[in-house]
Design a protein around this motif. Sequence first.
Motif, PDB file in Angstrom:
ATOM      1  N   ASP A 153      76.859  56.202  -6.757  1.00 26.91           N
ATOM      2  CA  ASP A 153      76.743  54.771  -7.129  1.00 26.91           C
ATOM      3  C   ASP A 153      77.702  53.862  -6.783  1.00 26.91           C
ATOM      4  O   ASP A 153      79.210  54.626  -6.914  1.00 26.91           O
ATOM      5  CB  ASP A 153      76.070  54.529  -8.540  1.00 26.91           C
ATOM      6  N   SER A 154      77.665  52.608  -6.855  1.00 25.74           N
ATOM      7  CA  SER A 154      78.982  51.850  -6.589  1.00 25.74           C
ATOM      8  C   SER A 154      79.505  51.268  -8.074  1.00 25.74           C
ATOM      9  O   SER A 154      78.719  51.824  -8.957  1.00 25.74           O
ATOM     10  CB  SER A 154      78.256  50.323  -5.907  1.00 25.74           C
ATOM     11  N   ARG A 164      80.259  48.722  -9.275  1.00 27.16           N
ATOM     12  CA  ARG A 164      79.738  47.574  -9.827  1.00 27.16           C
ATOM     13  C   ARG A 164      78.179  47.934 -10.486  1.00 27.16           C
ATOM     14  O   ARG A 164      78.038  47.678 -11.626  1.00 27.16           O
ATOM     15  CB  ARG A 164      79.250  46.266  -9.138  1.00 27.16           C
ATOM     16  N   ASN A 165      77.477  48.752  -9.920  1.00 22.17           N
ATOM     17  CA  ASN A 165      76.124  49.126 -10.635  1.00 22.17           C
ATOM     18  C   ASN A 165      76.311  49.952 -11.534  1.00 22.17           C
ATOM     19  O   ASN A 165      76.084  50.002 -12.519  1.00 22.17           O
ATOM     20  CB  ASN A 165      75.383  49.943  -9.376  1.00 22.17           C
ATOM     21  N   TYR A 166      77.534  50.972 -11.379  1.00 24.17           N
ATOM     22  CA  TYR A 166      77.726  52.092 -12.383  1.00 24.17           C
ATOM     23  C   TYR A 166      78.322  51.217 -13.805  1.00 24.17           C
ATOM     24  O   TYR A 166      78.136  51.731 -14.955  1.00 24.17           O
ATOM     25  CB  TYR A 166      78.732  52.921 -12.046  1.00 24.17           C
ATOM     26  N   GLY A 219      77.263  48.403 -14.932  1.00 24.84           N
ATOM     27  CA  GLY A 219      76.053  47.915 -15.536  1.00 24.84           C
ATOM     28  C   GLY A 219      75.386  48.938 -16.277  1.00 24.84           C
ATOM     29  O   GLY A 219      74.967  48.830 -17.275  1.00 24.84           O
ATOM     30  N   LEU A 220      75.349  50.202 -15.633  1.00 20.91           N
ATOM     31  CA  LEU A 220      74.751  51.411 -16.080  1.00 20.91           C
ATOM     32  C   LEU A 220      75.453  52.022 -17.408  1.00 20.91           C
ATOM     33  O   LEU A 220      74.882  52.227 -18.400  1.00 20.91           O
ATOM     34  CB  LEU A 220      74.629  52.641 -14.977  1.00 20.91           C
ATOM     35  N   ALA A 229      83.569  46.655 -14.805  1.00 19.53           N
ATOM     36  CA  ALA A 229      84.016  47.104 -13.543  1.00 19.53           C
ATOM     37  C   ALA A 229      85.506  47.441 -12.853  1.00 19.53           C
ATOM     38  O   ALA A 229      85.940  48.166 -12.445  1.00 19.53           O
ATOM     39  CB  ALA A 229      83.205  46.529 -12.238  1.00 19.53           C
ATOM     40  N   HIS A 246      76.084  61.407 -16.508  1.00 20.09           N
ATOM     41  CA  HIS A 246      75.504  60.752 -15.305  1.00 20.09           C
ATOM     42  C   HIS A 246      75.552  61.705 -14.213  1.00 20.09           C
ATOM     43  O   HIS A 246      74.655  61.464 -13.291  1.00 20.09           O
ATOM     44  CB  HIS A 246      76.048  59.208 -15.249  1.00 20.09           C
TER      45      HIS A 246
END
Length: 336
Positions: A28-29, A31-33, A35-36, A41, A65
């Motif tokens: 995953d990127s 940025r996405n991680y 949020g997860l 970031a 994860h």
Amino acid sequence: MKPLTDDLPEEVRLLAIYLRERFAEVEDSIRNYAGLSGTDAKMIRRYLYGEKIPPSGFVTKLLTHAAEKQGRALGLDEVRAAQNVRLEAFRAVEHARLKVEEIQAQAEIAEAQKTEIDERIQNVVDLMEALDDEMGLVKGETRALESSWSKRAIRAAPRTELVRFEVDRKALVRTEEDIREEIDRLRANLEEAEAAKEVAEQRCQELEGALVEAQRVYVLVADMVGRPDLNLPQSIAAYVDNRRLRWGGIVGMCIGPLILYAWPAYLGLMFQMVSANSVPLRIATLVGLVIPVWFAFGVRRLERAGLPRPIHLIWAVVATAIIFFVFTLLPYRILF
């Protein structure tokens, strides 16, 4: 991602490599991680570049994860190994701090030793000067004794007088020899002390160089320790995280916005209303902007402890400047 820098401690480098490998398994990127995982970031990037040591919870969450992405359960040995890698990085940071403290302590001891040798040298020099003066007195007494007894007087003097003269002369010669031996002994002690002083000065110089290097390493690693998990009493954690409690209820809730937002707006109005024709008043008004900047800087650091300090300061300056200049350019007749 960019390669890791060469000046990282080996333990911190191993941790960053380990985190990169686990993050690659997440697929995953950043940025996405972010949020997860609920982590900033920019802070994740600092973890992956070895600029910060992540809290233990972040490492476990990353392992979880990664295991979920691979469709397997997270094993105890994997968690233990990951936390050990993280602890080794922490120990490297603590070792750097301890190294600075040890070298500082050794430097203090070396400096005290050099001071003691200086005092010893001074005492020896003072004693040698005193013995030189005493030697001068003894030589003067010897010359006075010999001058009072001419060769003719010695031949004509009774035997008892000759015996007394010889005894006095031998006593003075013996005293002169003792003083000379003492001076020779002190001169040898002085040479030893000066050699010891040279060694002590060299030791101090070596410790100064080692201290500079140790401080350089410590400055590099001191900021790597991130905000740990809140191992605090629940009341303290609630105080830090709850704005209403932190600022003291309704009054505190009003003080913060007033300083952060109302004060720059007020100064902007005063800048164009009161101080329009006075340079000193304008300067005083601009100096007043330090208050909201300082206050916002402190609040931002408390609420977003993960962000680096320069970002806190930039955020405070930009926010205050925007409010100030908006009210500086806004005609006050519209407001009143």
